[in-house]
Design a protein around this motif. Sequence first.
Motif: not given
Length: 393
Positions: A312-320
């Motif tokens: 989940v944290p990496r997914a949020h990074e990609i979204i940013r």
Amino acid sequence: MTQFTGYNWYAFGITHKHAAAEERQNFALSEEQLATYFQELLPQNECAGFITNTCNRTSFFLFGKHPENIEKAFLQETQYSDISEIGDRYIGKKAINYLFEVMAGLDSQILGDFEIVGQIKTAFEKSKKYGTGLGIIEKVVNQAIFSSRRIKNETGLSGGTSSTSYAAVQFLKQSLPNFADAKILVLGMGQIGKRTLDNLVAEKGPENIFIANRSFAKSEKQAALHGVKHLSWSSAFAQVATFDAIVSAVSAPEPVFTTEILTHSSTKCIVDLSIPFSVAKDVQLETIINVANVDLLSSAITKQMEQRKKWVPRAHEIIREELDKYKEWELAADAVPTIKELQRRLQEEWSSKHTDVEKIERVSAKIEARLFERIRKNPKQLKELQKQLNGRS
């Protein structure tokens, strides 16, 4: 954006996070209701946007002047006066961020379930047919789709094959001792019905699988693609007692499976993927048929979700990262009129003093590129440039 002064991004709706399937079905919209929103309520409130109407959510993604009035209309016939009592609301950039999270599978009932991507694509295409799918909304949707692809390819958020349609097939396997030879009817060939059919054929092969849809041509096409048998809508119900299991993915305001229809049926289980429910409440109470809805299916695969959570944290990074790209595009779109006007004035001045047109165009292109870069690095530069331009007029 400057060309949409007074417009705002706005998202709201009912999802699995705050309402169980039994309550969500009360907010599902019929085709007639959807048409009313697109043809009347959105235009009246100077709004564009689309509506996602699935088994897990009824959500609005809007861009306009008075989107809050759409929310009020949505709640008008309910006991709620504010969407926060039963769902969510996101305003401004938070609405865009929310769309990216939804497309990434972060807001799905089954974490990492990317079925929502196809559902949002379909919802947006519907809005375009009604004339409410503005280009700026399409840009956001496309950027969110690209972001979801990166997350799927660069993380393990969708590791394994867990999804609502996959869980439906696993439920059938567990409920039917004779699963390999079981006679199964899949009713409804919308997105969730087709995906469940894909998984079902992959798991047991096409033998003894029957499908039906209100549009006979649609079921005929899917039957040819999957090698299964297709029935007319009336034939499916006439033969309903002969099926070991039924997967119902239909859209109907009232239940299509009642105790009256199923009393003498040999059906052992029904997977109800419909919202509103297509299986009447008393079927489970008055028959021995095992009924599973979308909430029950989701709870059955929680173990695999633990493995997905670490991504989940990496997914949020990609979204940013992808949101930053969208913001750059938005900034550039705002800057274009100002930069073009400045270029036009400079070219007029240079043309009066120089005759080398090619050189003037080369210099103008370099200035354009440098101005865009300055504004990208420091958005405040756009206001400064506009002040300078107004000072030259």
